[in-house]
Design an enzyme around this catalytic site. Structure first.
Site, short mmCIF file in Angstrom:
data_model
loop_
_atom_site.label_atom_id
_atom_site.label_comp_id
_atom_site.label_asym_id
_atom_site.label_seq_id
_atom_site.Cartn_x
_atom_site.Cartn_y
_atom_site.Cartn_z
N ASN A 109 91.14 44.69 70.76
CA ASN A 109 90.77 45.52 71.91
C ASN A 109 91.34 46.91 71.72
O ASN A 109 92.36 47.08 71.06
CB ASN A 109 91.35 44.90 73.20
N HIS A 111 92.83 49.85 74.11
CA HIS A 111 93.28 50.07 75.48
C HIS A 111 93.79 51.50 75.62
O HIS A 111 94.60 51.95 74.81
CB HIS A 111 94.39 49.08 75.83
N SER A 138 95.87 52.42 72.27
CA SER A 138 96.42 51.36 71.42
C SER A 138 95.34 50.37 71.04
O SER A 138 94.59 49.90 71.90
CB SER A 138 97.50 50.56 72.18
N ASP A 147 96.44 42.75 77.90
CA ASP A 147 96.94 43.96 77.23
C ASP A 147 98.34 43.77 76.65
O ASP A 147 99.10 44.73 76.50
CB ASP A 147 96.94 45.16 78.20
N1 NHR Z 1 91.41 39.35 78.33
C1 NHR Z 1 92.58 38.84 77.95
N2 NHR Z 1 92.78 37.53 78.18
N3 NHR Z 1 93.55 39.57 77.34
C2 NHR Z 1 93.34 40.88 77.15
O1 NHR Z 1 94.30 41.59 76.56
C3 NHR Z 1 92.13 41.49 77.55
C4 NHR Z 1 91.17 40.67 78.15
C5 NHR Z 1 89.95 41.21 78.60
C6 NHR Z 1 89.71 42.56 78.50
C7 NHR Z 1 90.44 44.86 77.96
C8 NHR Z 1 91.33 45.46 79.06
C9 NHR Z 1 91.82 46.83 78.78
O2 NHR Z 1 91.87 47.30 77.65
C10 NHR Z 1 90.67 43.39 77.93
C11 NHR Z 1 91.88 42.86 77.44
C12 NHR Z 1 89.39 44.69 82.20
C13 NHR Z 1 90.41 44.57 83.14
C14 NHR Z 1 90.10 44.22 84.56
O3 NHR Z 1 90.96 44.25 85.42
C15 NHR Z 1 91.72 44.75 82.72
C16 NHR Z 1 91.99 45.03 81.40
C17 NHR Z 1 90.97 45.15 80.47
C18 NHR Z 1 89.67 44.99 80.88
N4 NHR Z 1 88.85 43.84 84.89
C19 NHR Z 1 88.40 43.42 86.21
C20 NHR Z 1 88.21 41.89 86.24
O4 NHR Z 1 88.44 41.33 87.32
C21 NHR Z 1 87.07 44.05 86.55
C22 NHR Z 1 87.12 45.54 86.58
C23 NHR Z 1 85.74 46.21 86.61
O5 NHR Z 1 84.71 45.53 86.48
O6 NHR Z 1 85.73 47.45 86.71
O7 NHR Z 1 87.81 41.30 85.22
O8 NHR Z 1 92.27 47.52 79.74
C1 GAR Z 2 87.75 53.47 76.21
O1 GAR Z 2 88.55 54.57 76.53
C2 GAR Z 2 88.60 52.23 76.19
O2 GAR Z 2 89.92 52.47 75.77
C3 GAR Z 2 88.58 51.87 77.63
O3 GAR Z 2 87.30 52.17 78.10
C4 GAR Z 2 86.75 53.21 77.34
C5 GAR Z 2 85.42 52.76 76.82
O4 GAR Z 2 84.72 53.84 76.32
N1 GAR Z 2 88.82 50.47 77.80
C6 GAR Z 2 89.25 49.98 78.92
O5 GAR Z 2 89.59 50.68 79.86
C7 GAR Z 2 89.29 48.50 78.96
N2 GAR Z 2 89.78 48.11 80.23
P1 GAR Z 2 83.37 53.61 75.50
O6 GAR Z 2 82.49 52.66 76.31
O7 GAR Z 2 82.76 54.97 75.42
O8 GAR Z 2 83.74 53.04 74.16
#
Ligand code: NHR
Ligand code: GAR
Length: 214
Positions: A109, A111, A138, A147
């Site tokens: 991923n 982040h 990262s 994360d």
């Molecule tokens: N899943 C796991 N188990 N572990 C990780 O490290 C993950 C993952 C799923 C996604 C990306 C992540 C980021 O880079 C990622 C890492 C979505 C949310 C979130 O709160 C948080 C972190 C990340 C992606 N999502 C809400 C939910 O309830 C919905 C938010 C929305 O739709 O806007 O799933 O930050």
């Molecule tokens: C990126 O900045 C990535 O780090 C972030 O969303 C953007 C996606 O951009 N990811 C998250 O926030 C996951 N929770 P993109 O769709 O243009 O690649």
């Protein structure tokens, strides 16, 4: 040279990181994006995939569907592509433990923060509000804890006094597009591994802030 690494990219939105990886594959990443999967039907990244003639799928959450149920359907969709690597590129759904367990060591991923700072959402605004002088992005292996997986590579950017979240996000994006294809390349060449929750490059343990050359 090992056979080309089959990559599936999961997106929810714009897909600029997907684009950087597609461009990197054209420049010989030793990886081939064999499928792009979105949880949102209107994600612009799907259009990018079409332009590059890459197969796409949408797996849309149903009303009231449990996370585990959704993830079973997502895994079924992924399996069609028989990937070696799964790349989360702005994929905005938290993934269940079973799903992550199934792809442990094969899913990365990007982040938008200097992990372990600012896990979760809204990272750019939080860094500004905290008056941080630096921010960044990262790439990490995905583990069940959000994360929290081992960091592979980070890139830092400055925060200036007049920045808002939008301009800071843009600065971070530019760095993301540089580092994500590089990490995909390392993986596809068999140089990058996760063992016991730690990341290794060429057999050497990667430190907590990601790979840093001597
Ligand atoms: N899943 C796991 N188990 N572990 C990780 O490290 C993950 C993952 C799923 C996604 C990306 C992540 C980021 O880079 C990622 C890492 C979505 C949310 C979130 O709160 C948080 C972190 C990340 C992606 N999502 C809400 C939910 O309830 C919905 C938010 C929305 O739709 O806007 O799933 O930050
Ligand atoms: C990126 O900045 C990535 O780090 C972030 O969303 C953007 C996606 O951009 N990811 C998250 O926030 C996951 N929770 P993109 O769709 O243009 O690649």
């Amino acid at each position: 040279m090992p056979a080309s690494c089959r990559v599936v990219v999961l997106i929810s939105g714009n897909g600029s990181n997907l684009q950087a990886i597609l461009d990197g594959c054209d420049d010989n990443l030793n990886a081939e994006v064999v499928g792009v999967i979105s949880n949102k039907p209107d994600a612009y990244g799907l259009i990018r995939a079409h332009y590059s003639e890459i197969d796409t799928s949408c797996v849309i959450a149903r009303k009231g569907e449990a996370r585990e149920e959704y993830d079973i359907r997502l895994a079924a969709c992924i399996e069609k592509y028989q990937p070696d690597l799964i790349v989360l590129a702005g994929f905005m759904r938290i993934l269940s433990d079973d799903f992550v367990g199934r792809y442990l060591g094969k899913m990365i991923n990007i982040h938008p923060s200097l992990l372990p700072k600012y896990t979760g959402l809204n990272t750019h605004q939080r860094a500004i509000d905290a008056k941080d002088k630096a921010h960044g992005t990262s790439v990490h292996f995905v583990i069940p804890e959000l994360d929290a997986g081992p960091v592979v590579l980070q890139a830092k950017v400055p925060i200036y006094a007049e920045d808002d979240a939008e301009i800071l996000a843009e600065r971070v994006h530019e760095q993301e597009h540089a580092i994500y294809p590089l990490v995909v390349k390392w993986f596809s060449l068999g140089r990058l591994e996760m063992k016991q929750n730690q990341a290794y490059l060429d057999g050497a343990l990667i430190g907590p802030n990601g790979y840093a050359p001597d």
